[in-house]
Write a protein that holds these residues in place. Structure first.
Motif, PDB file in Angstrom:
ATOM      1  N   VAL A 178       2.302   0.012 -10.578  1.00  0.00           N
ATOM      2  CA  VAL A 178       1.052  -0.659 -11.198  1.00  0.00           C
ATOM      3  C   VAL A 178       0.046  -1.434 -10.317  1.00  0.00           C
ATOM      4  N   LYS A 179      -0.655  -1.897 -10.427  1.00  0.00           N
ATOM      5  CA  LYS A 179      -2.250  -2.411  -9.323  1.00  0.00           C
ATOM      6  C   LYS A 179      -2.210  -3.606 -10.292  1.00  0.00           C
ATOM      7  N   VAL A 180      -2.518  -5.089 -10.385  1.00  0.00           N
ATOM      8  CA  VAL A 180      -2.355  -6.103 -10.675  1.00  0.00           C
ATOM      9  C   VAL A 180      -2.848  -7.307  -9.938  1.00  0.00           C
ATOM     10  N   GLY A 181      -3.611  -8.017 -10.489  1.00  0.00           N
ATOM     11  CA  GLY A 181      -4.427  -8.849 -10.073  1.00  0.00           C
ATOM     12  C   GLY A 181      -4.945 -10.117 -10.866  1.00  0.00           C
ATOM     13  N   GLN A 182      -4.874 -11.249 -10.229  1.00  0.00           N
ATOM     14  CA  GLN A 182      -5.094 -12.717 -10.994  1.00  0.00           C
ATOM     15  C   GLN A 182      -6.714 -13.999 -10.577  1.00  0.00           C
ATOM     16  N   ALA A 334      -7.057 -13.639  -1.054  1.00  0.00           N
ATOM     17  CA  ALA A 334      -6.938 -13.115   0.205  1.00  0.00           C
ATOM     18  C   ALA A 334      -6.902 -11.132   0.187  1.00  0.00           C
ATOM     19  N   ASN A 335      -6.120 -10.897  -0.930  1.00  0.00           N
ATOM     20  CA  ASN A 335      -5.842  -9.682  -1.526  1.00  0.00           C
ATOM     21  C   ASN A 335      -6.555  -8.963  -2.440  1.00  0.00           C
ATOM     22  N   ALA A 336      -8.701  -9.869  -1.998  1.00  0.00           N
ATOM     23  CA  ALA A 336      -8.817  -8.844  -3.143  1.00  0.00           C
ATOM     24  C   ALA A 336      -8.655  -9.619  -4.912  1.00  0.00           C
ATOM     25  N   GLY A 337      -7.668 -10.549  -5.336  1.00  0.00           N
ATOM     26  CA  GLY A 337      -6.516 -11.703  -6.431  1.00  0.00           C
ATOM     27  C   GLY A 337      -5.888 -10.073  -6.319  1.00  0.00           C
ATOM     28  N   TYR A 338      -5.396  -9.253  -5.593  1.00  0.00           N
ATOM     29  CA  TYR A 338      -4.501  -8.166  -6.595  1.00  0.00           C
ATOM     30  C   TYR A 338      -2.915  -8.771  -5.509  1.00  0.00           C
ATOM     31  N   PHE A 339      -1.953  -8.331  -6.414  1.00  0.00           N
ATOM     32  CA  PHE A 339      -0.829  -8.760  -6.043  1.00  0.00           C
ATOM     33  C   PHE A 339      -0.374  -8.221  -4.982  1.00  0.00           C
ATOM     34  N   LYS A 340       1.059  -8.092  -3.674  1.00  0.00           N
ATOM     35  CA  LYS A 340       0.580  -7.306  -2.792  1.00  0.00           C
ATOM     36  C   LYS A 340       2.260  -7.017  -2.809  1.00  0.00           C
ATOM     37  N   ASN A 341       2.589  -5.532  -2.245  1.00  0.00           N
ATOM     38  CA  ASN A 341       3.925  -5.331  -1.745  1.00  0.00           C
ATOM     39  C   ASN A 341       4.640  -6.238  -0.251  1.00  0.00           C
ATOM     40  N   VAL A 343       6.689  -5.760   1.353  1.00  0.00           N
ATOM     41  CA  VAL A 343       6.898  -4.768   2.211  1.00  0.00           C
ATOM     42  C   VAL A 343       6.342  -3.721   2.272  1.00  0.00           C
ATOM     43  N   THR A 344       5.813  -2.645   1.725  1.00  0.00           N
ATOM     44  CA  THR A 344       4.519  -1.847   1.977  1.00  0.00           C
ATOM     45  C   THR A 344       3.293  -2.382   2.813  1.00  0.00           C
ATOM     46  N   GLY A 345       2.718  -2.978   2.754  1.00  0.00           N
ATOM     47  CA  GLY A 345       1.218  -3.921   1.802  1.00  0.00           C
ATOM     48  C   GLY A 345       0.801  -3.263   0.932  1.00  0.00           C
ATOM     49  N   SER A 346       1.339  -2.586  -0.083  1.00  0.00           N
ATOM     50  CA  SER A 346       0.439  -2.280  -0.442  1.00  0.00           C
ATOM     51  C   SER A 346      -0.113  -2.734  -1.879  1.00  0.00           C
ATOM     52  N   SER A 347      -1.185  -2.439  -2.479  1.00  0.00           N
ATOM     53  CA  SER A 347      -1.219  -3.132  -3.473  1.00  0.00           C
ATOM     54  C   SER A 347      -1.001  -2.560  -4.710  1.00  0.00           C
ATOM     55  N   TYR A 348       0.221  -1.335  -4.622  1.00  0.00           N
ATOM     56  CA  TYR A 348       0.388  -1.200  -6.327  1.00  0.00           C
ATOM     57  C   TYR A 348       2.121  -1.032  -6.109  1.00  0.00           C
ATOM     58  N   MET A 349       2.389  -1.800  -6.748  1.00  0.00           N
ATOM     59  CA  MET A 349       3.614  -2.298  -6.664  1.00  0.00           C
ATOM     60  C   MET A 349       4.841  -1.955  -8.123  1.00  0.00           C
ATOM     61  N   ALA A 350       6.140  -1.853  -8.058  1.00  0.00           N
ATOM     62  CA  ALA A 350       6.955  -1.203  -9.144  1.00  0.00           C
ATOM     63  C   ALA A 350       7.133  -2.463  -9.947  1.00  0.00           C
ATOM     64  N   THR A 351       7.510  -1.872 -11.454  1.00  0.00           N
ATOM     65  CA  THR A 351       7.158  -3.074 -12.428  1.00  0.00           C
ATOM     66  C   THR A 351       8.007  -3.703 -12.241  1.00  0.00           C
ATOM     67  N   ASP A 352       8.708  -3.464 -11.845  1.00  0.00           N
ATOM     68  CA  ASP A 352      10.299  -4.380 -11.526  1.00  0.00           C
ATOM     69  C   ASP A 352      10.572  -5.646 -10.178  1.00  0.00           C
ATOM     70  N   GLN A 406       0.610   4.926   2.609  1.00  0.00           N
ATOM     71  CA  GLN A 406       1.056   3.314   2.685  1.00  0.00           C
ATOM     72  C   GLN A 406       3.385   3.465   2.605  1.00  0.00           C
ATOM     73  N   LYS A 407       3.356   3.605   2.207  1.00  0.00           N
ATOM     74  CA  LYS A 407       4.768   3.808   1.562  1.00  0.00           C
ATOM     75  C   LYS A 407       5.526   4.522   2.885  1.00  0.00           C
ATOM     76  N   LEU A 408       4.894   5.805   3.284  1.00  0.00           N
ATOM     77  CA  LEU A 408       5.184   6.876   3.706  1.00  0.00           C
ATOM     78  C   LEU A 408       5.078   6.195   5.880  1.00  0.00           C
ATOM     79  N   GLN A 409       4.202   5.605   5.692  1.00  0.00           N
ATOM     80  CA  GLN A 409       3.662   5.179   7.238  1.00  0.00           C
ATOM     81  C   GLN A 409       4.883   4.128   7.453  1.00  0.00           C
ATOM     82  N   GLN A 410       5.022   3.174   6.453  1.00  0.00           N
ATOM     83  CA  GLN A 410       5.994   2.208   6.441  1.00  0.00           C
ATOM     84  C   GLN A 410       7.319   3.363   6.880  1.00  0.00           C
TER      85      GLN A 410
END
Length: 449
Positions: A178-182, A334-341, A343-352, A406-410
């Motif tokens: 999911v991509k979630v912000g606050q 700093a990430n446009a409001g989104y939580f960031k992984n 490890v990968t630097g991605s704004s998409y995160m596993a729900t857990d 992004q994940k494969l790059q990392q």
């Protein structure tokens, strides 16, 4: 190759083992390996194993798992020994800050300092003393690793080659993301509460002027817990390293002078300059954070509810623009409001990977929705209010270059770094003395590194 870190379960096991080992009638602990003058204890391997269990990893072969843990510890000791040979050191102030951060994490996990001490059967100070050398070693190893792999880069061609090298039946199946912000609103503290904090510091200043010790009062009252245990001492700093309000005072008062309280984004500071050399200074402080009251929090709720209405029900304000204008949380801002992984630097995160509170908030939301204002506590224990924005959902799928670059790059970058580290270790192990307890000779550790 990663440095080891323990959750509270592993730390409690390690700490308890060290206490039991003080009793000669209970031979729980012993040295099982040496790398130069650096030892590895049985309790460290057991703590690592307890960490695996705490993480939900239940190895089929317990002995093999412990061999792998010991191997990791020996690799770290090789890097630490080489760092000592090469005079690579970590600043004590950085070690103290990291140690304090971890202590606060353990206290939060336990629920309170009192609960942690009850679980330990000893004081938090004892745990802090027990962990200090371990934290310094971990930070030194990390610094050594960074030096070895600095400058490693990869190209899109390498990412493609790495992905194509994965056997078809081994391509990872990725869980839903999911991509979630606050947008966070910290309550605007009332002037009366600010004045209470300022007056408290003026009273403390008078007590110091009447003969009480600044350091003792800092330990007792300062809410900057990292520096409080050092008597408020912040160490040496230069221009631009601290908030402007603090720096202005530190660069204008005379050595040993205590200024009147000054306000910054962190709260109110009572500052004493200790030394100044050109543009660098060493100062100590006592920090008091004014507390928000019920009305302050209520005002923050009303404010965010109006922002939510503008985002959800009109076209006048988008989420990312609202973040830039109104959010008080710097990491997500700093990430446009989104939580960031991380490890990968991605704004998409596993729900857990989400904060459980955030997970349960989006569990009843649809993509594109914004939650009602939710009260919560920040990492430093302050009251705050936030609205959660559910931006996107990716269903479970097999990894592919288009959706998961992004994940494969990392993963490709990590593979390159590991290759470099492994080559370095094979050479470095010949520069140090390694001794392993005969009981663990069956692990074939030296052949495996």
């Amino acid at each position: 190759m990663n440095q080891r870190t323990y959750t509270l379960i592993g730390i409690l096991f390690l700490f308890a083992s060290s206490l039991f080992a003080q009793d000669d009638a209970v031979p729980v602990d012993k040295i099982i390996a040496k790398v130069d003058n650096n030892i590895i204890l049985l309790s460290e391997v057991e703590a690592g194993y307890q960490q695996m269990l705490a993480n939900g990893q239940y190895p089929q072969d317990k002995k093999e798992a412990k061999c792998d843990i010991l191997k990791g510890l020996i690799v770290n000791k090789i890097m630490y020994a080489k760092a000592q040979i090469d005079s690579i050191e970590v600043d004590d102030a950085r070690v103290a800050d990291e140690l304090e951060r971890r202590m606060q994490y353990f206290i939060l996990q336990a629920g309170s300092q009192e609960k942690l001490e009850k679980t330990l059967g000893s004081s938090v100070n004892d745990l802090r003393d027990d962990l200090r050398d371990q934290v310094k070693e971990q930070m030194t190893v990390q610094t050594m690793q960074q030096q070895i792999i600095s400058g490693v880069t990869i190209t899109p061609k390498q990412v493609k080659k790495y992905f194509e090298s994965i056997p078809q039946d081994s391509i990872p199946f990725l869980s839903a993301e999911v991509k979630v912000g606050q947008i966070v609103r910290e309550p605007q503290v009332s002037e009366s509460e600010k004045e209470k904090a300022r007056q408290q510091l003026l009273d403390i200043k008078k007590r110091i002027q009447d003969g009480e010790d600044f350091g003792v009062l800092a330990k007792q009252y300062s809410q900057d817990y990292g520096s409080a245990r050092k008597g408020g001492d912040l160490g040496w700093h230069g221009r631009g390293e601290l908030v402007p309000e603090f720096e202005e005072i530190a660069l204008t008062v005379e050595p040993n002078e205590i200024a009147d309280p000054v306000e910054s984004d962190f709260g109110y500071h009572l500052i004493q300059l200790l030394e100044r050399r050109g543009g660098r200074f060493r100062a100590r402080h006592i920090l008091i954070r004014p507390k928000s009251n019920y009305q302050d929090v209520k005002d923050a709720v009303v404010f965010l509810d109006s922002i939510r209405t503008l985002i959800a029900e009109t076209d006048t304000l988008g989420f990312e623009k609202a973040v830039n204008l109104y959010s008080d949380d710097q990491p997500t801002r700093a990430n446009a409001g989104y939580f960031k992984n991380n490890v990968t630097g991605s704004s998409y995160m596993a729900t857990d990977e989400l904060d459980p509170v955030v997970f349960f908030a989006i569990d009843t939301m649809k993509v594109g929705n914004t939650s009602k204002p939710l009260k919560y506590r920040t990492e430093d224990g302050q009251d705050a209010v936030r609205i959660i924005y559910y931006s996107d959902y990716k269903p479970p799928h097999y990894a592919n270059l288009k959706d998961d670059y992004q994940k494969l790059q990392q993963a490709t970058l990590n593979s390159q770094k590991n290759e470099i580290l492994e080559k370095w270790i094979k050479t470095a192990k010949n520069d140090v003395f390694i001794e392993i307890d005969p009981e663990y000779e069956g692990c074939d550790i030296l052949e495996g590194i």
